[in-house]
Scaffold this motif. Sequence first.
Motif, PDB file in Angstrom:
ATOM      1  N   VAL A  59       0.809  -1.211   0.000  1.00  0.00           N
ATOM      2  CA  VAL A  59       0.000   0.000   0.000  1.00  0.00           C
ATOM      3  C   VAL A  59       0.847   1.269   0.000  1.00  0.00           C
ATOM      4  CG1 VAL A  59      -1.694   1.320   1.327  1.00  0.00           C
ATOM      5  CG2 VAL A  59      -1.913  -1.169   1.135  1.00  0.00           C
ATOM      6  N   ALA A  60       1.899   1.304   0.782  1.00  0.00           N
ATOM      7  CA  ALA A  60       2.659   2.547   0.981  1.00  0.00           C
ATOM      8  C   ALA A  60       3.152   3.177  -0.322  1.00  0.00           C
ATOM      9  CB  ALA A  60       3.818   2.299   1.942  1.00  0.00           C
ATOM     10  N   PRO A  61       3.742   2.421  -1.252  1.00  0.00           N
ATOM     11  CA  PRO A  61       4.205   3.057  -2.492  1.00  0.00           C
ATOM     12  C   PRO A  61       3.072   3.667  -3.322  1.00  0.00           C
ATOM     13  CG  PRO A  61       5.245   0.918  -2.195  1.00  0.00           C
ATOM     14  CD  PRO A  61       4.156   1.004  -1.184  1.00  0.00           C
ATOM     15  N   LEU A  62       1.848   3.146  -3.163  1.00  0.00           N
ATOM     16  CA  LEU A  62       0.704   3.694  -3.897  1.00  0.00           C
ATOM     17  C   LEU A  62       0.209   4.988  -3.265  1.00  0.00           C
ATOM     18  CD1 LEU A  62      -1.385   0.419  -4.391  1.00  0.00           C
ATOM     19  CD2 LEU A  62       0.189   1.453  -6.028  1.00  0.00           C
ATOM     20  N   VAL A  63       0.257   5.049  -1.949  1.00  0.00           N
ATOM     21  CA  VAL A  63      -0.351   6.141  -1.200  1.00  0.00           C
ATOM     22  C   VAL A  63       0.618   7.285  -0.917  1.00  0.00           C
ATOM     23  CG1 VAL A  63      -1.304   6.702   1.080  1.00  0.00           C
ATOM     24  CG2 VAL A  63      -2.155   4.715  -0.173  1.00  0.00           C
ATOM     25  N   ASP A  64       1.881   6.970  -0.705  1.00  0.00           N
ATOM     26  CA  ASP A  64       2.837   7.998  -0.271  1.00  0.00           C
ATOM     27  C   ASP A  64       2.932   9.202  -1.209  1.00  0.00           C
ATOM     28  OD1 ASP A  64       3.372   6.674   2.043  1.00  0.00           O
ATOM     29  OD2 ASP A  64       5.318   5.872   1.415  1.00  0.00           O
ATOM     30  N   PRO A  65       2.905   9.035  -2.539  1.00  0.00           N
ATOM     31  CA  PRO A  65       3.010  10.220  -3.402  1.00  0.00           C
ATOM     32  C   PRO A  65       1.869  11.221  -3.203  1.00  0.00           C
ATOM     33  CG  PRO A  65       3.573   8.256  -4.652  1.00  0.00           C
ATOM     34  CD  PRO A  65       3.031   7.783  -3.333  1.00  0.00           C
ATOM     35  N   ILE A  66       0.637  10.747  -3.085  1.00  0.00           N
ATOM     36  CA  ILE A  66      -0.474  11.693  -2.904  1.00  0.00           C
ATOM     37  C   ILE A  66      -0.452  12.277  -1.493  1.00  0.00           C
ATOM     38  CG2 ILE A  66      -2.206   9.952  -2.236  1.00  0.00           C
ATOM     39  CD1 ILE A  66      -4.263  11.614  -3.808  1.00  0.00           C
ATOM     40  N   VAL A  67      -0.005  11.487  -0.510  1.00  0.00           N
ATOM     41  CA  VAL A  67       0.124  12.011   0.851  1.00  0.00           C
ATOM     42  C   VAL A  67       1.150  13.139   0.884  1.00  0.00           C
ATOM     43  CG1 VAL A  67       0.921  11.461   3.182  1.00  0.00           C
ATOM     44  CG2 VAL A  67      -0.648   9.900   1.998  1.00  0.00           C
ATOM     45  N   ALA A  68       2.276  12.940   0.197  1.00  0.00           N
ATOM     46  CA  ALA A  68       3.316  13.979   0.149  1.00  0.00           C
ATOM     47  C   ALA A  68       2.811  15.215  -0.586  1.00  0.00           C
ATOM     48  CB  ALA A  68       4.568  13.428  -0.519  1.00  0.00           C
ATOM     49  N   LYS A  69       2.066  15.016  -1.662  1.00  0.00           N
ATOM     50  CA  LYS A  69       1.505  16.140  -2.412  1.00  0.00           C
ATOM     51  C   LYS A  69       0.560  16.964  -1.544  1.00  0.00           C
ATOM     52  CE  LYS A  69       0.177  15.152  -6.572  1.00  0.00           C
ATOM     53  NZ  LYS A  69      -0.652  14.642  -7.700  1.00  0.00           N
ATOM     54  N   MET A  70      -0.268  16.278  -0.761  1.00  0.00           N
ATOM     55  CA  MET A  70      -1.187  16.987   0.129  1.00  0.00           C
ATOM     56  C   MET A  70      -0.434  17.707   1.239  1.00  0.00           C
ATOM     57  SD  MET A  70      -4.563  14.504   0.377  1.00  0.00           S
ATOM     58  CE  MET A  70      -3.689  13.135   1.105  1.00  0.00           C
ATOM     59  N   ALA A  71       0.659  17.121   1.709  1.00  0.00           N
ATOM     60  CA  ALA A  71       1.475  17.773   2.740  1.00  0.00           C
ATOM     61  C   ALA A  71       2.143  19.028   2.193  1.00  0.00           C
ATOM     62  CB  ALA A  71       2.513  16.802   3.279  1.00  0.00           C
ATOM     63  N   ASP A  72       2.542  18.990   0.926  1.00  0.00           N
ATOM     64  CA  ASP A  72       3.122  20.194   0.306  1.00  0.00           C
ATOM     65  C   ASP A  72       2.091  21.323   0.271  1.00  0.00           C
ATOM     66  OD1 ASP A  72       5.567  18.984  -0.136  1.00  0.00           O
ATOM     67  OD2 ASP A  72       5.075  18.356  -2.180  1.00  0.00           O
ATOM     68  N   ALA A  73       0.841  20.975  -0.018  1.00  0.00           N
ATOM     69  CA  ALA A  73      -0.221  21.979  -0.088  1.00  0.00           C
ATOM     70  C   ALA A  73      -0.659  22.443   1.295  1.00  0.00           C
ATOM     71  CB  ALA A  73      -1.424  21.415  -0.846  1.00  0.00           C
ATOM     72  N   ASP A  74      -0.506  21.560   2.295  1.00  0.00           N
ATOM     73  CA  ASP A  74      -0.928  21.886   3.662  1.00  0.00           C
ATOM     74  C   ASP A  74       0.066  21.289   4.656  1.00  0.00           C
ATOM     75  OD1 ASP A  74      -2.205  22.466   6.025  1.00  0.00           O
ATOM     76  OD2 ASP A  74      -3.807  20.988   5.760  1.00  0.00           O
ATOM     77  N   PRO A  75       1.132  22.032   4.975  1.00  0.00           N
ATOM     78  CA  PRO A  75       2.159  21.509   5.897  1.00  0.00           C
ATOM     79  C   PRO A  75       1.616  21.127   7.269  1.00  0.00           C
ATOM     80  CG  PRO A  75       2.961  23.446   4.738  1.00  0.00           C
ATOM     81  CD  PRO A  75       1.496  23.345   4.423  1.00  0.00           C
TER      82      PRO A  75
END
Length: 408
Positions: A59-75
């Motif tokens: 699961v992690a490789p599928l989810v981590d990119p969008i999680v990181a993208k959302m963190a960039d938008a909202d630290p």
Amino acid sequence: AYRDAGGRAAAAAGTINFASGLQASVDDRYPFGSVTKFLTGASILKLVAQGVLSLDTKVAPLVDPIVAKMADADPSQGFRSLADLFGEENVSSTTIRQLLSMTSGVPDFDTATPCFPGMPHCVPTDSLRKTLYSTPNESYSPTRLMHFPWVANHWRPCNTSIFPGLSPFCYSSTNFMLLGLVLAAHAKASSWATFEQGAMLPQYLRDSLIFANSGSPRDYTTVHGYDRTSYNVPQGQHNHHDNWAVNGVFSGWTASDIVATAGAVADLTWEVYGPNHAVAPEEAVREMIPGLRDIYGLATFNMSMNSGQGGRYGVAYGHLGATYGYQSVAAYFPALQVALTVATNIERDFQEQPAHALCFSYNEAAALLLNRTARCEEAPESGYYGARCKCEPLEEGAAGRNEEALIV
């Protein structure tokens, strides 16, 4: 509500607003809570059938990119990967199958701690419920729920079951928010909030299902939902809380955000589990169905205990839907190819009212289809999932609980 190949039927009764006395209609929409999970699961299984991923994909490789993208938008999100939340050593081996089957170690954001038979001095507690009621205008995003202190860094291996003698079963709605992120990432959504949950549905269902990822029930329905549980009150008492204006009712996103009429959810149940297999193909749906000795398959409860029957007419599967102030159930009965749903605007400790309504209505419908007579009575509750009715057998020699393997 009822759905089969020949058509639909629905009925409504009761009060949907005790202040005004407004009575129920078949056109009323209800929050269906965790019934949402089988749509999320079927959507994942469709990707599996297409070869996009497998049940054993990490699961992690599928989810981590969008999680990181959302963190960039909202630290303020507070994490950039599943490893940040749960530890690399835990999430590195977590698979799609484990999330779907409720056998991962992902903690549940839901803090409800019910009491079970044999616990005479137990008082049910639910700290999140208390918070939601004290801040009714506060909304909780999936990432905020995942970052709660009792979720983040609280991984717990799933090696036991709340049902003695059965396979490990560790119910966690957080699993299904992670599956939502898998779907959102595949759809190339920029965040959880921009993902279209109904993308894999037939068009008529997209128009009839609401996915409530913000607001409270009053933004979508006139049906008030009443908490009558024993959580957070002295022993022997129960709540009297109207949750119509509580935003937290929809905490959970792809785990619990469908709002619809009972008829629309009967259509959804039919399209997922019925002969059309309009969401995921038949071979994928077969993967969802729990075995006889399993309480849960992939995004699907074994509902046979709620059928009132043994033998083939007792086989049933689908999902329970309990959320704050509302309880529901959706089930498919493969022997007769019938989908049934029940929605209620009262939440009780044992979810007995949707379970009893399902059991009695199924047996009445089955008796009509089979030209038999249905005689049923309520059976004592046996736990949180244990409300049921007991009926005269529709099939000779099939009295009691089901003893056959579940089939599609």
